[in-house]
Motif scaffolding. Structure first.
Motif, PDB file in Angstrom:
ATOM      1  N   THR A  43      10.146  20.305  22.821  1.00  0.00           N
ATOM      2  CA  THR A  43      10.996  21.028  23.965  1.00  0.00           C
ATOM      3  C   THR A  43      11.494  19.877  24.911  1.00  0.00           C
ATOM      4  O   THR A  43      12.575  19.908  25.459  1.00  0.00           O
ATOM      5  CB  THR A  43       9.648  21.545  24.719  1.00  0.00           C
ATOM      6  N   HIS A  47      15.327  19.965  25.841  1.00  0.00           N
ATOM      7  CA  HIS A  47      15.723  20.094  27.157  1.00  0.00           C
ATOM      8  C   HIS A  47      16.484  18.736  27.769  1.00  0.00           C
ATOM      9  O   HIS A  47      17.551  18.974  28.082  1.00  0.00           O
ATOM     10  CB  HIS A  47      14.701  20.357  28.140  1.00  0.00           C
ATOM     11  N   LEU A  50      20.084  19.339  26.092  1.00  0.00           N
ATOM     12  CA  LEU A  50      20.850  20.218  26.720  1.00  0.00           C
ATOM     13  C   LEU A  50      21.323  20.018  28.240  1.00  0.00           C
ATOM     14  O   LEU A  50      22.660  20.169  28.656  1.00  0.00           O
ATOM     15  CB  LEU A  50      20.050  21.543  27.120  1.00  0.00           C
ATOM     16  N   PHE A 124      12.546  32.111  26.984  1.00  0.00           N
ATOM     17  CA  PHE A 124      13.332  30.961  26.355  1.00  0.00           C
ATOM     18  C   PHE A 124      12.943  31.008  24.998  1.00  0.00           C
ATOM     19  O   PHE A 124      13.919  30.944  24.077  1.00  0.00           O
ATOM     20  CB  PHE A 124      12.942  29.787  27.199  1.00  0.00           C
ATOM     21  N   LEU A 128      14.982  31.383  21.340  1.00  0.00           N
ATOM     22  CA  LEU A 128      14.960  30.540  20.024  1.00  0.00           C
ATOM     23  C   LEU A 128      14.672  31.329  18.930  1.00  0.00           C
ATOM     24  O   LEU A 128      14.712  30.519  17.836  1.00  0.00           O
ATOM     25  CB  LEU A 128      14.244  29.243  20.322  1.00  0.00           C
ATOM     26  N   GLU A 171      16.018  25.034  15.745  1.00  0.00           N
ATOM     27  CA  GLU A 171      16.945  24.757  16.877  1.00  0.00           C
ATOM     28  C   GLU A 171      17.394  23.258  16.954  1.00  0.00           C
ATOM     29  O   GLU A 171      18.664  23.103  16.806  1.00  0.00           O
ATOM     30  CB  GLU A 171      15.963  25.060  18.148  1.00  0.00           C
ATOM     31  N   HIS A 175      21.228  20.091  16.719  1.00  0.00           N
ATOM     32  CA  HIS A 175      21.703  19.238  17.968  1.00  0.00           C
ATOM     33  C   HIS A 175      21.781  17.958  17.366  1.00  0.00           C
ATOM     34  O   HIS A 175      20.826  17.058  16.963  1.00  0.00           O
ATOM     35  CB  HIS A 175      20.701  19.175  19.098  1.00  0.00           C
ATOM     36  N   ARG A 431      10.156  21.111  29.504  1.00  0.00           N
ATOM     37  CA  ARG A 431      11.512  21.399  30.500  1.00  0.00           C
ATOM     38  C   ARG A 431      11.606  20.437  31.637  1.00  0.00           C
ATOM     39  O   ARG A 431      12.651  19.905  31.739  1.00  0.00           O
ATOM     40  CB  ARG A 431      11.757  23.039  30.893  1.00  0.00           C
TER      41      ARG A 431
ATOM     42  N   LYS B 212      26.156  30.587  24.776  1.00  0.00           N
ATOM     43  CA  LYS B 212      24.986  29.408  24.783  1.00  0.00           C
ATOM     44  C   LYS B 212      24.201  29.603  26.189  1.00  0.00           C
ATOM     45  O   LYS B 212      23.092  29.329  26.190  1.00  0.00           O
ATOM     46  CB  LYS B 212      25.555  28.120  24.465  1.00  0.00           C
ATOM     47  N   ARG B 213      24.978  30.034  27.234  1.00  0.00           N
ATOM     48  CA  ARG B 213      24.456  30.102  28.441  1.00  0.00           C
ATOM     49  C   ARG B 213      23.331  31.103  28.575  1.00  0.00           C
ATOM     50  O   ARG B 213      22.322  30.857  28.978  1.00  0.00           O
ATOM     51  CB  ARG B 213      25.260  30.080  29.577  1.00  0.00           C
ATOM     52  N   LYS B 215      21.697  32.139  25.736  1.00  0.00           N
ATOM     53  CA  LYS B 215      20.581  31.631  24.916  1.00  0.00           C
ATOM     54  C   LYS B 215      19.513  30.835  25.630  1.00  0.00           C
ATOM     55  O   LYS B 215      18.418  30.942  25.593  1.00  0.00           O
ATOM     56  CB  LYS B 215      21.344  31.017  23.733  1.00  0.00           C
ATOM     57  N   TYR B 216      20.207  29.682  26.306  1.00  0.00           N
ATOM     58  CA  TYR B 216      19.287  28.907  26.798  1.00  0.00           C
ATOM     59  C   TYR B 216      18.680  29.100  28.284  1.00  0.00           C
ATOM     60  O   TYR B 216      17.745  28.582  28.829  1.00  0.00           O
ATOM     61  CB  TYR B 216      19.768  27.265  26.814  1.00  0.00           C
TER      62      TYR B 216
END
Lengths: 604, 331
Positions: A43, A47, A50, A124, A128, A171, A175, A431, B212-213, B215-216
Motif C-alpha cells: 500500500t 500511494h 500515485l 479503496f 482495486l 495493481e 505501475h 496511505r 483513474k481519479r 478508482k483511487y
C-alpha cells in the motif's frame, strides 16, 4: 561442457565466477525503498507512486515472493465504520472500543486517525478488486468481532488478507515505477546521525549482494511471532525489520506485548479466525460448559483476545481442558456445530477446508481443538502518528525513515489489539506514509555518500565471514532453545521468576549465536544463510521482550504477571522505549497520549 | 534468581567463615588480634543478615513455585517435549530428488523421518532441514495453503507440500518428492518463478477503470450483488503456486503458450462487473498462444489446490470471444 572450452577461456570463466559470485556488490539508486511486501508495504509503495504521479523510482523488497507475505493469512476482516446509521455505529464508538481493548495504552490521537480513515480504505480496496461479502441489498456486509460493540468488520469470506494482497499485487504490476525485488533479504540499514543513507541486501536466488543508495526508506516487515514455536504466523514472520532498526540504533516501543490468539488449531498452530466466534461459535471446556461466562459475562466468546486467551489457559490449568496425546498440548473445544452449514461455506470456507485437510475434522460436525498461540506483536519500531521513525523517547524523528504495519508501533493497539484493526492500520498508515514519503523525496534528493558505501562493504564482508566462518553452534538448535524459553516463560501468563530466568537464558543464547556455523557454503538459494540471518533477528528480539517484560510490574492487556494481577495506571500508564546502548540496551519510558477517553476499569 | 542468591551466600559462608577463622588464628601471631576479631564479627554479621534476607525471599516465592509445580505436567504452558515411544509415530523414508545447481544434475537423497498422523510433507522436509541437512533448499512460508510457496511434485503429482498429509500419501513407507519441472530449476526443490510472474504480468491483471481519479479516490462502494461476485469469485482464489503450469502438457511443449494461470486471471477480471476493460482484455489473448493454444487437457484444473478450474475459465474465454465475433459479423 566446461571441459570442451579452451584452457585460457576456462581461466577467464573462473575469474568471472569469482568476480560475480564472491567479490562483487552491485550499487543501485532508488528514490524510495520499501522493505516488506505485505499489505502495509505494498500500500505504501502504491500511494507513493500515485502521489508522485508515477515519477519516482521505488524499490519494493521482499524476502519471499512479494505476493506471499504473511498478510495473505489474515482471515477475519478489516474494521471500519461503513454504515453508521444502519449499524448504530460511530467513529467515536470504534475509537472507544479500540482504546478500551488496548487497556488504555493506545495513543488516542493515533486511534482517532485510524477510525477516521478506515472506512475510506475499505472502499479503496474494493476499487482495486477485493470482493467484499455483500448482503441482499448489495451493501458491504459487516460481521461481529472480539471487543467491538457492534458489527463493523468488512470481510471477504475468511480470506480477507489474501484477497487484499492479490488485488494489491495485481495493481502494482501495472505501475512501472515500482520495481519488485522478490526473494531479496535486507541484511543491514545504513543510518548515519539519524539520517537514512542506504541498505545492503542479498538476492537469495543468486546470492549476489546489492547496495541500495536512497534517501528514503519505509520499513514494513511485519511482526516477530515466530520467536514462539506455537504460533499462527508464517515462517517468514521473524521481525527482521525490527531487528534491523534496533541494530541501526533506532528505538523500539512496547516490545513486551505479544498477542496470543485464543483459537489456533492443535497441534499445528494454524489460525482459526475470530470470525468463527463472530459468526456464533462457542468455546467449550471438558465439562461441556461455555466457560467464557465466568470470565466475560456480557461479551462471552467475543471478549478481546487477551481475556479469552487467559480464560482458555486458566481452564486448561484447572484441569478442565483436553490434552492432545501426540503433542502433549492442552486445549479446549471451538464448537461450530450449531451453525448453519451454508453460513460456514459462505463465510468460513477456508477454516473448514484447513481443518479437513490438516486434521481430518469437519467443523460442521465435530468441535475443533484450539489453544492460544502467538499471533501479533503490538510492539515495534517507535514511530509518531505520521509514521516517522523517532530517535528516542521525547526526541525528534529520523530523516528519511518510516515504519508501517505490524513492525511499527504508532501505537494504536496499546497492550492488546482488537481483531480486524490490523488490516485497517496497515492500509491507513500505508496511505499516510506513502504520501509523506513521496512529498519528502520531491524536496530532498539523496546525495552520494562515501560512508554509506564503506558501510555496505563492511556488511558484505560480515556476510562473507558468516558464510566462511568455522563456528560450532547449530543455529537451528539455538532457535529451538529460544522458542522453548519464550513459550515456557513469556506465554499468556508470566511471572517474575520465569521472566528473569528467560532473560538469563536468552542472553546466553544470544552470545552463543555469535559462534554459529553455516553448513551450506554455496551462494545460490542459500536458505541456510537466510535462516541464520532470521534466527539472528529473533534471538535479538526475544531478549528485548524479556528485558521489557521483566520491568513492567503490572498486568495490562496481553502482559499478565502473576505477582501483579492489577493494572497500575499510577506507575505504568506509559510506553516502554528500548534502544541500543553502548553496552546492552537502554530503557526509558514516555507518556501515553490521552485525548478524550480517561482510563477506566476494563470490564466486559 | 532470588533462590540462587541465597545459595551463593550459603556457599560463600561455608567457604568464607573457615578462611576468616584461619586468618584470625594466624593474625594473633602478628599482634593484629583486635583488627581481625572486628573483621570476623562484621563478616559473620553480614553473612547472617544476607542469609536471612535470602531465606525470606525464597519463602515468599515458594508460593509461586508451588503454583507452578502443582500444575499438571501435560497441561503446562510451554510445549512439552513429546514422548517418542509408542505414541502413534512411524519412521518413514522421504526420497528427495534434488537438483544440484553446480553440476546441473539431479540426484536422489533418502532421509528418514519420524512422522505421526498430523505430519505433512512440508513439516517433514522442515524437520530434515533443521535436524539432518540444512543445505536442502525448500521454498515455504505460511504452511496453511494460502501463500502458494511450496508447490512440488509428490509421488508424481504436483501438490502443495503443506497440504499433503504424509500418511495419506504413503506407499511402502516411502514418499518421493521432486521439484516442479514446468519451471526452471534453481536448487534442490526450489524453482525459478520469474518466468511465471512474467506470464501473469503479461495479461495486465488488475481491475481496470476508465476514470483513474474515481478508482483511487473511491467515494462509494460499487453496486454489486452477490450473484455478480459469484461470477468471478471462484477464479480469484488463485494463489500463484505455479502447479497448473507444471501440469499443463501444452506449456511444457510450447513455452510460448501463455499458460493456464494467466488465462484464468484474464477471465477473473473479465467476469467482474466492475471491470471496464471489456472486450479489449479478451482480444489481447485472442491468439494461437493465448486462449486458442489450450487443448483442454484439463490437468491444470485437476492439480489446482484451490479449486480454481483454469481449464474451465479458458473455455469460457473462448466462448466470450466467439460471442464477440458473432456480434461483429452481425453488426
Amino acid at each position: 561442457m566446461i571441459n570442451s572450452v579452451h584452457v585460457p577461456l576456462r581461466f577467464y570463466f573462473i575469474l568471472l565466477y569469482f568476480r560475480i559470485v564472491i567479490g562483487s556488490m552491485q550499487t543501485r539508486d532508488f528514490d524510495v525503498v520499501v522493505i516488506g511486501s505485505g499489505i502495509a508495504g505494498m500500500t505504501t509503495a502504491l500511494h507513493a507512486e500515485l502521489e508522485s504521479s508515477e515519477k519516482l523510482s521505488i524499490a519494493l523488497i521482499s524476502k519471499i515472493h512479494a505476493m506471499r507475505s504473511h498478510s495473505v493469512a489474515a482471515e477475519g476482516g478489516i474494521s471500519g465504520v461503513l454504515y453508521p446509521v444502519e449499524n448504530k455505529d460511530s467513529e467515536h464508538l470504534h475509537a472507544y472500543d479500540t482504546i478500551k481493548g488496548s487497556d488504555y495504552l493506545a495513543d488516542q490521537d493515533a486511534v482517532e486517525i485510524l477510525v477516521k480513515n478506515a472506512p475510506k480504505e475499505i472502499k479503496f480496496f474494493e476499487h482495486l478488486g477485493v470482493p467484499w461479502n455483500r448482503n441482499r441489498d448489495g451493501h458491504i456486509n459487516e460481521r461481529a468481532f472480539g471487543g467491538m460493540s457492534v458489527n463493523r468488520t468488512a470481510f471477504a469470506a475468511d480470506k480477507t488478507g489474501f484477497f487484499m494482497m492479490r488485488a494489491l499485487y495485481d495493481e502494482l504490476t501495472s505501475h512501472k515505477g515500482i520495481e519488485i525485488f522478490h526473494e531479496h533479504m535486507v541484511t543491514s540499514l545504513i543510518v548515519e546521525k539519524g539520517k537514512f543513507l542506504g541498505l545492503h541486501m542479498i538476492d537469495i536466488a543468486t546470492g549476489e549482494s546489492t547496495f541500495i543508495r536512497s534517501g528514503a526508506c519505509v520499513i514494513a516487515t511485519g511482526g516477530f511471532s515466530r520467536i514462539y514455536d506455537f504460533t499462527t504466523t508464517s515462517y517468514s514472520s521473524t521481525g527482521d525489520g525490527i531487528a534491523l532498526a534496533y541494530r541501526a540504533g533506532l528505538p523500539l516501543k512496547d516490545i513486551e506485548f505479544v498477542q496470543f490468539h485464543p483459537t489456533a488449531l492443535v497441534p499445528s498452530g494454524i489460525l482459526i479466525t475470530e470470525a468463527a466466534r463472530g459468526e456464533g461459535a462457542y468455546l467449550i471446556n471438558a465439562e461441556g460448559k461455555r466457560f467464557m461466562e465466568t470470565y466475560a459475562k456480557s461479551k462471552m466468546e467475543l471478549a478481546p483476545r487477551d481475556i479469552v486467551s487467559r480464560a482458555i489457559v486458566t481452564e486448561i490449568e484447572k484441569g478442565r481442558g483436553f490434552s492432545d496425546r501426540l503433542s502433549g498440548l492442552g486445549y479446549v473445544h471451538l464448537d461450530l456445530r450449531h451453525l448453519d452449514q451454508k453460513l460456514i461455506d459462505e463465510r468460513l470456507p477456508m477454516i473448514r477446508d484447513i481443518s479437513r485437510k490438516m486434521l481430518g475434522l469437519d467443523p460442521a460436525t465435530e468441535p475443533l481443538p484450539v489453544r492460544p498461540a502467538a499471533h501479533f506483536t503490538m510492539g515495534g519500531i517507535h514511530t509518531n502518528t505520521a509514521g516517522n521513525i523517532m530517535l528516542g523517547a521525547g526526541s525528534g524523528h529520523a530523516e528519511g525513515l518510516w515504519a508501517v504495519g505490524e513492525c511499527a508501533c504508532v501505537s494504536v493497539h496499546g497492550s492488546n489489539r482488537l481483531g480486524s484493526n490490523s488490516l485497517s492500520q496497515c492500509s491507513v498508515w500505508g496511505r499516510i506514509v506513502g504520501i509523506a514519503v513521496a512529498r519528502h523525496v520531491a524536496h530532498n534528493k539523496a546525495g552520494k555518500s562515501k560512508i554509506a558505501e564503506d558501510k555496505a562493504w563492511q556488511e558484505e564482508r560480515r556476510i562473507e565471514e558468516m558464510l566462511s566462518g568455522k563456528g560450532s553452534e547449530d543455529p537451528y538448535a539455538l532457535y529451538t532453545e529460544l522458542q522453548n524459553t519464550m513459550s515456557k516463560h513469556l506465554y499468556v501468563y508470566r511471572n517474575t521468576k520465569g521472566m528473569a530466568r528467560a532473560r538469563k537464558d536468552l542472553s546466553r543464547i544470544r552470545s552463543r549465536f555469535a559462534d554459529i556455523y553455516i553448513k551450506d557454503k554455496r551462494r545460490t538459494y542459500n536458505a541456510n544463510l537466510r535462516d541464520a540471518l532470521e534466527i539472528g533477528s529473533m534471538v535479538e528480539l526475544g531478549l528485548l521482550v524479556a528485558e521489557c517484560a521483566l520491568r513492567r510490574r503490572e498486568s495490562r492487556g496481553a502482559h499478565a504477571v502473576r505477582e501483579y494481577p492489577e493494572r497500575d495506571d499510577k506507575h505504568w500508564l506509559k510506553h516502554t522505549i528500548i534502544q541500543k546502548g553502548i553496552a546492552g540496551c537502554r530503557i526509558s519510558y514516555m507518556p501515553v497520549s490521552i485525548t478524550k477517553w480517561k482510563p477506566q476499569p476494563r470490564v466486559y | 534468581m532470588r533462590a540462587s542468591r541465597f545459595m551463593i551466600l550459603l556457599y560463600a559462608s561455608l567457604v568464607g567463615v573457615p578462611i576468616l577463622l584461619y586468618l584470625r588464628i594466624i593474625s594473633t601471631f602478628y599482634g593484629m588480634y583486635l583488627v581481625s576479631t572486628v573483621l570476623l564479627a562484621l563478616a559473620s554479621l553480614g553473612l547472617i543478615v544476607f542469609g536471612v534476607i535470602g531465606f525470606a525471599e525464597v519463602y515468599i516465592h515458594k508460593r509461586h513455585v508451588a503454583e507452578e509445580v502443582a500444575m499438571p505436567l501435560r497441561m503446562q504452558i510451554g510445549r512439552q517435549v513429546q514422548e517418542r515411544t509408542g505414541s502413534g509415530t512411524k519412521m518413514i523414508d522421504i526420497v528427495v530428488n534434488r537438483f544440484d545447481n553446480e553440476n546441473k544434475a539431479m540426484r536422489n537423497e533418502v532421509y528418514k523421518v519420524e512422522a505421526d498422523k498430523n505430519t505433512t510433507v512440508l513439516s517433514a522436509l522442515l524437520d530434515i532441514r533443521s535436524k539432518q541437512d540444512p543445505t536442502l533448499a525448500v521454498r515455504y512460508s505460511c504452511r496453511m495453503g494460502i501463500c502458494g510457496s511450496c508447490g512440488m511434485v509428490i509421488n508424481g503429482k504436483p501438490s502443495l507440500a503443506c497440504e499433503t498429509n504424509v500418511f495419506d500419501k504413503m506407499a511402502d513407507h516411502e514418499i518421493t518428492v521432486e521439484p516442479m519441472y514446468g519451471h526452471p530449476l534453481l536448487k534442490d526443490l526450489v524453482t525459478d518463478f520469474d518466468d511465471f510472474f512474467e506470464r501473469h504480468m503479461s495479461v495486465d491483471p488488475g481491475l481496470y477503470r476508465h476514470d483513474k481519479r474515481e478508482k483511487y479516490g473511491a467515494k462509494e462502494p460499487f453496486k454489486l450483488s452477490r450473484e455478480d461476485i459469484d461470477k468471478f469469485l471462484p477464479y480469484s482464489y488463485c494463489i500463484m503456486c505455479g502447479l497448473c503450469l507444471d501440469a499443463c502438457p501444452v506449456v511444457n511443449s510450447n513455452p510460448e503458450f501463455i499458460g493456464p494461470q494467466a488465462l484464468s486471471q484474464v477471465y477473473r477480471y473479465h467476469a467482474d462487473k466492475a471491470d471496464q476493460k471489456g472486450v479489449k482484455r479478451l482480444l489481447e489473448v485472442d491468439t494461437l498462444d493465448g486462449v486458442w493454444g489450450c487443448e483442454f487437457a484439463g490437468a491444470c484444473s485437476k492439480v489446482c489446490p484451490k479449486g480454481v478450474d483454469p481449464a474451465g475459465a479458458i473455455q469460457l474465454l473462448k466462448g466470450e470471444l466467439m460471442k464477440d465475433m458473432a456480434k461483429k459479423e452481425e453488426g
